[in-house]
Design a protein around this motif. Sequence first.
Motif, PDB file in Angstrom:
ATOM      1  N   GLU A  37       0.835  -1.203   0.000  1.00  0.00           N
ATOM      2  CA  GLU A  37       0.000   0.000   0.000  1.00  0.00           C
ATOM      3  C   GLU A  37       0.871   1.255   0.000  1.00  0.00           C
ATOM      4  O   GLU A  37       0.596   2.220  -0.722  1.00  0.00           O
ATOM      5  CB  GLU A  37      -0.926  -0.016   1.218  1.00  0.00           C
ATOM      6  CG  GLU A  37      -2.000  -1.083   1.140  1.00  0.00           C
ATOM      7  CD  GLU A  37      -2.726  -1.296   2.449  1.00  0.00           C
ATOM      8  OE1 GLU A  37      -3.778  -1.951   2.438  1.00  0.00           O
ATOM      9  OE2 GLU A  37      -2.233  -0.830   3.492  1.00  0.00           O
ATOM     10  N   ARG A  38       1.926   1.236   0.804  1.00  0.00           N
ATOM     11  CA  ARG A  38       2.849   2.387   0.841  1.00  0.00           C
ATOM     12  C   ARG A  38       3.533   2.559  -0.516  1.00  0.00           C
ATOM     13  O   ARG A  38       3.686   3.687  -1.014  1.00  0.00           O
ATOM     14  CB  ARG A  38       3.894   2.191   1.945  1.00  0.00           C
ATOM     15  CG  ARG A  38       4.975   3.285   2.006  1.00  0.00           C
ATOM     16  CD  ARG A  38       4.442   4.589   2.507  1.00  0.00           C
ATOM     17  NE  ARG A  38       5.454   5.650   2.386  1.00  0.00           N
ATOM     18  CZ  ARG A  38       5.392   6.809   3.034  1.00  0.00           C
ATOM     19  NH1 ARG A  38       4.395   7.070   3.850  1.00  0.00           N
ATOM     20  NH2 ARG A  38       6.327   7.719   2.862  1.00  0.00           N
ATOM     21  N   GLN A  39       3.940   1.467  -1.128  1.00  0.00           N
ATOM     22  CA  GLN A  39       4.580   1.541  -2.443  1.00  0.00           C
ATOM     23  C   GLN A  39       3.646   2.161  -3.473  1.00  0.00           C
ATOM     24  O   GLN A  39       4.059   2.963  -4.313  1.00  0.00           O
ATOM     25  CB  GLN A  39       5.012   0.144  -2.894  1.00  0.00           C
ATOM     26  CG  GLN A  39       6.200  -0.416  -2.132  1.00  0.00           C
ATOM     27  CD  GLN A  39       6.434  -1.885  -2.426  1.00  0.00           C
ATOM     28  OE1 GLN A  39       5.646  -2.537  -3.132  1.00  0.00           O
ATOM     29  NE2 GLN A  39       7.514  -2.441  -1.882  1.00  0.00           N
ATOM     30  N   LEU A  40       2.369   1.795  -3.408  1.00  0.00           N
ATOM     31  CA  LEU A  40       1.396   2.357  -4.344  1.00  0.00           C
ATOM     32  C   LEU A  40       1.231   3.855  -4.128  1.00  0.00           C
ATOM     33  O   LEU A  40       1.142   4.625  -5.094  1.00  0.00           O
ATOM     34  CB  LEU A  40       0.056   1.638  -4.201  1.00  0.00           C
ATOM     35  CG  LEU A  40       0.006   0.227  -4.792  1.00  0.00           C
ATOM     36  CD1 LEU A  40      -1.228  -0.526  -4.309  1.00  0.00           C
ATOM     37  CD2 LEU A  40       0.032   0.273  -6.316  1.00  0.00           C
ATOM     38  N   LEU A  41       1.206   4.287  -2.879  1.00  0.00           N
ATOM     39  CA  LEU A  41       1.131   5.724  -2.594  1.00  0.00           C
ATOM     40  C   LEU A  41       2.361   6.449  -3.147  1.00  0.00           C
ATOM     41  O   LEU A  41       2.255   7.552  -3.698  1.00  0.00           O
ATOM     42  CB  LEU A  41       1.009   5.969  -1.089  1.00  0.00           C
ATOM     43  CG  LEU A  41      -0.343   5.651  -0.455  1.00  0.00           C
ATOM     44  CD1 LEU A  41      -0.258   5.776   1.064  1.00  0.00           C
ATOM     45  CD2 LEU A  41      -1.426   6.584  -0.991  1.00  0.00           C
ATOM     46  N   GLU A  42       3.530   5.819  -2.982  1.00  0.00           N
ATOM     47  CA  GLU A  42       4.761   6.412  -3.520  1.00  0.00           C
ATOM     48  C   GLU A  42       4.703   6.482  -5.051  1.00  0.00           C
ATOM     49  O   GLU A  42       5.108   7.485  -5.652  1.00  0.00           O
ATOM     50  CB  GLU A  42       5.973   5.579  -3.086  1.00  0.00           C
ATOM     51  CG  GLU A  42       6.223   5.536  -1.587  1.00  0.00           C
ATOM     52  CD  GLU A  42       6.979   6.746  -1.083  1.00  0.00           C
ATOM     53  OE1 GLU A  42       7.262   7.636  -1.902  1.00  0.00           O
ATOM     54  OE2 GLU A  42       7.283   6.796   0.120  1.00  0.00           O
ATOM     55  N   GLN A  43       4.188   5.429  -5.675  1.00  0.00           N
ATOM     56  CA  GLN A  43       4.092   5.405  -7.146  1.00  0.00           C
ATOM     57  C   GLN A  43       3.134   6.486  -7.644  1.00  0.00           C
ATOM     58  O   GLN A  43       3.391   7.139  -8.661  1.00  0.00           O
ATOM     59  CB  GLN A  43       3.610   4.027  -7.612  1.00  0.00           C
ATOM     60  CG  GLN A  43       4.675   2.945  -7.559  1.00  0.00           C
ATOM     61  CD  GLN A  43       4.125   1.613  -8.030  1.00  0.00           C
ATOM     62  OE1 GLN A  43       3.623   0.813  -7.245  1.00  0.00           O
ATOM     63  NE2 GLN A  43       4.213   1.366  -9.315  1.00  0.00           N
TER      64      GLN A  43
END
Length: 685
Positions: A37-43
């Motif tokens: 989920e954090r990676q998606l926010l970063e992306q």
Amino acid sequence: MESDNRTIKYAPELDNALVAIEHTGSISGREISSRRERQLLEQIGKVLEPLNNHEGDTRIDLWFTAERGSITDWETYEEAAEYEGVTSQEDYQKTWLEYYPEEVKFYRFTYFRHEKFIAVFLGEDGCIESREEIIEETYNGWNDLTPLLEWTLEQSMKAMQQIISGKYDGYIKENLPFYYRTGTIPRWELWQIIPSRRAFDLAGWDDDILTDEEICTFQHMVEEHKNFRDEDFIIENMTAAQFFAYCRIGYEGNHIPHCQQFADDVELYKRLADGRDDGLTKIDLNSAEEFSRWMSGELKEFNGGHPWEVLRGGNSTHVNLYVGPYDEVGTGKYYLYLAGLHRPGEVIRFYIALRQHNIMVDLADKDELLARCLATDKVGIVPNGTFPRYCENLFPGEKVIDFKNIYASEDYYTAVVEKTSWQELKLPKLSSDFLTVKELLQFVDMATLVEKEIAENEEISDKEEVYTLWQTFLRKMSDYPCQESKNVLIFTNTWDGFGDEVEEYVDVSLYEWSALRKYAESSLQKILQPQDSLKKMSAGELKEYYKRLYDNVPTGFAFEFSPWQEILGYKVNIGNLRRQGLQDCIYAVLTEMTFNGMTEESQGERRQELDTSIKAFEEIEKLSLEEQKKHFRSFDDFCKEKGWQDERSPEEKVAKDKRIWLCNAITGNEKIHEIQQICSLINDK
């Protein structure tokens, strides 16, 4: 934590996910709990980076869309019967259309970042936040947010493709429903469209509407008020009993039935006021000294600080009768100040009653209240999802105090839209005129790329294989190092071939930034001939025009042998992308980058072959002319060796020469035009 592996496609699925956030999150929003989920926010933030126009904190606002799908994408008939109470197919269809009246539903989206904190807001209620990087997974007891964030990433990509292509603004301006927009409508127009609105705007206690006579009296008092001096409002030796007596006068002016039920002023006040009086009802009611000590704080019993809220209500829907010190506390001089902008009927009657009893009282917002009564002001239409209170900041330069949401399902919707003056939509702007190639490659439309690749290579037909091949390469490029560069890629429409086999495509060349800067001053002086004029020229005239066109023009280079990290740092101009087509330009870059293969090994092998050929050529150049002739042949000799003979008539030769130079001139026009556009940016800066 395991994902539920669902994907979101249609608006009902998205709405269900947003409702889940509202039900399972805190007041501020739903905290993420997984690294994915954090990676998606970063992306998402990375995709939106070209829109980051803010210094410090990042805030980006966009509009996303989702199709409503079919009726069963909402609920099956059995589900609708159970949860919506539908009793027939007709009712089933009607209820669905009440939820989703349009084929496409819009969602307001905001991305916010402060240092490590990231939050996204989606729709009217969905807030997802992440305070820092996720190191350890934590299970929150609910389905994960991955499907929703993947949908958000996809929509962010789609929006960015539209913005870079120059299509986003037009689409939003043309299609965004008016119930998501901001504007103003004259109140008198609103009263005509919605007759019941007048009663709502002028309602007093128990929905008792202000009469024309009361409005006339109020108008006269407001005009008279303008001639008062500050000292006219002084009240000396005020007591609590006086204050409660003033309250009764206002209550009676509003025809409140409690006035007959409570003969005691204090008890009447307790029944109608807020109740948090800080001990005002407990002091000696007739002592001016105790009132003064209470005002100074000496006798106050703090229990909320609302002694002046004489008609209780919400944050903005109450009436206050303030007692304030005229100069300094303790002098025994006070004044009355009445306020209740959003309780117009009650506060106006309160004011009239006090004035008619010769009690001087100042009134807050008297001009605004009078304009409301006379319907000479405007009502602000604010977007659905925005609570229609405290919206003054949405109307800079205007005095708007009253706000309303509108809904497509209301009978009056179309009439209100027509009579409202709508503000220009605030749409996102790119922070720069240029992107790097690495940034550009984020916005590949994979379906378009696959189709182009198959169209260009007839021997390839497996779409899935092509998709996987390009996806692998693009993922590699997203993690590949990027070497900073000022050099610019310029895209142009190019014509290749003759007669019925002319092929038009987007070509790309590399230009040195220093050469463009040097050319910038003179570039805008070149006059480009329109295509109609070019077609009327002879082959000789076209040849001369082409030579003049390219006089002093910087040289464009191919870059298929350049290292990938260098290519990723090249700049591309947004205007150039828009004129030539975003996906066509991306394909042109990828064609150059992968001309020698999609691996470092194949790139290295081809560069080695090139280096070997260059060295061999340099060695030949060192030989005598006689020796060099052994290695080189003229084009005529090459044709003779191949057995090629030119059997065209003189007329055919002239026609072909004209086609060649016409093609060169048109292509040259395109290229010079694009160079001029970029040079104009250089001149501006």
